[in-house]
Design an enzyme around this catalytic site. Sequence first.
Site, PDB file in Angstrom:
ATOM      1  N   ASP A   1       0.782  -1.289   0.118  1.00  0.00           N
ATOM      2  CA  ASP A   1      -0.097  -0.113   0.017  1.00  0.00           C
ATOM      3  C   ASP A   1       0.788   1.198   0.104  1.00  0.00           C
ATOM      4  O   ASP A   1       1.815   1.546   0.664  1.00  0.00           O
ATOM      5  CB  ASP A   1      -0.900   0.145   1.525  1.00  0.00           C
TER       6      ASP A   1
HETATM    7  N1  DQQ Z   1      -2.189  -3.675   4.116  1.00  0.00           N
HETATM    8  C1  DQQ Z   1      -3.593  -3.968   4.058  1.00  0.00           C
HETATM    9  C2  DQQ Z   1      -4.085  -2.992   5.004  1.00  0.00           C
HETATM   10  C3  DQQ Z   1      -3.022  -3.256   5.899  1.00  0.00           C
HETATM   11  C4  DQQ Z   1      -1.802  -3.527   5.125  1.00  0.00           C
HETATM   12  C5  DQQ Z   1      -4.212  -3.574   2.590  1.00  0.00           C
HETATM   13  C6  DQQ Z   1      -0.742  -4.236   5.696  1.00  0.00           C
HETATM   14  O1  DQQ Z   1      -5.290  -3.355   5.654  1.00  0.00           O
HETATM   15  O2  DQQ Z   1      -2.881  -2.274   6.825  1.00  0.00           O
HETATM   16  O3  DQQ Z   1      -3.527  -4.021   1.601  1.00  0.00           O
HETATM   17  O4  DQQ Z   1       0.512  -4.293   4.663  1.00  0.00           O
END
Ligand code: DQQ
Length: 529
Positions: free
Chosen positions: A82
């Site tokens: 992300d």
């Molecule tokens: N990636 C998810 C989120 C979390 C993060 C979404 C963990 O919900 O915080 O891709 O890497």
Amino acid sequence: MTASRLRVKEVAKGLKGVQRMASRRDFLTLSAATLLGGRIALPSSTSIRAEQIKKEALRKKLATDPQRPRYHLMPPANWMNDPNGPIFWKGQYHMFYQHNPNGAFPESMHWGHAVSPDLVHWKHLSIALSPTPGGPDKDGCWSGCAVVDRAIPTIVYTGVFPQVQCLARSDDGMMNWRKDPGNPVIAAPPQGMETTGFRDPCVWRERDEWFLAIGSGIKGESGMVLLYRSRDLIYWDYLHLLCKGRKDELLPGNDPVSTGEMWECPDFFPLADKHALIVSTLGAGRYVNQYFHPEIQGKADLGDSYYAPRSMLDEKGRRILWGWLREGRSEAAQRAAGWAGVMSLPRVLTLGHEGALSMAPASEIEVLRGRHQRFEGLPILPSSISPLKSVRGDSLEIQAEFEPGACQAVGLTVRSTPDGKEQTSITYNRTSGNLLVERERSSLSPDVERGSSGGPFALAGDETLKLHVFLDASVIEIFANDRACLTSRVYPLRPDSLGLGMFARGDKARLKTLNVWEMRPISPNRLTA
Ligand code: DQQ
């Protein structure tokens, strides 16, 4: 309204609180040294040398890896997912992202950090956040956002496990980050709520108060976003649900996408005279008395690669959205490659037709345009591919406008070998009413995702099809008629998978215009910066 003052005041002793530029490995070494009563246990010079040799070998491999994009941001090596806390601050764009610096797999999340003067060229900075052994983020610093609080850049993120909300601040221009000694600032979901998750804070200011939206959901029901309020980013009151999905909700066009049991990475912001909430689906609506009432819902991207988008406001007042482009090949292939995950191009959001969100690539990207070719008024005969023989490349920007006539489908072939053994089609299928990336023949490798990826898209009456396509090694980003985006990943193996062509099915069509530019890389190698 339930009031919950959730700040844990207890300040753990020892190392908690300060976490900075040191790599996770250095940090663990430092922790061990401290625990050993001040005796510093340094790694031997042989092991440091071995580590350096390994890193250098990886850099060399990555610098020439033909699947690595050349003008998209990504970490210099290893895993990314992300985008986190994109923020424009003191004349520069800062981008953070979920990062595992220890390999091309999702484990022990850190916050990587890069900075850019122009949204295009990036410099990698030291890792901003690493898990603190024994701390509330010991198992990972998960997604969140960045805000400026009384001139102090502040990160609000999720620590795991359990999922709790934490703060970190920087006093030196975002180079080093100190964690709040009182972390976590929100230690649990509201009392009595059995949630499927509690993560990915999105924080904004309204007059003299802070608001925080957090991704959550109820098992067997739907995703939802919880809303909190605070005066100081430290003490938070839970207010209510900002918005909740409906079970098995279909998107417009009966797109069979359930909104799921958990909404991750909420991104909530004003746009023109509306507000927008982006989760795994996206929409615009009214925000009244701290409740969000969606009016229009849709997908941010029709493909299967774009995820967890986060937006930022820049100095020109533009709302810019970034997304994670996940890989479309096996975990083993990702590990072997030594890198995984790419940041999308910056997408400028506006309110489009009937209040739907519209996305366009930021115009800054044009600075990368190199050699240009233009084609006009070409007939496209049905059932064969008309190659544009003078165009070759896997690093191209293409703007094409088609008159579909009475054909069933029309589009472009990209990344084609001269014999067509490898090729990818970008297809507007009028019969099925879809925009697709057809990947059956994208790669000779057995280890990649195949099949079509895309979703509902229809042209009105005699509207022309306008495809704005960015090819960058394994990345394809498509913007269609200012109202749909489609991102996909392809991994052709042959070095001559560089051809561009056009096709029509069922009947002839016509290419009105096509402009194509060879794109310049943003760094001399494929290491991004
Ligand atoms: N990636 C998810 C989120 C979390 C993060 C979404 C963990 O919900 O915080 O891709 O890497």
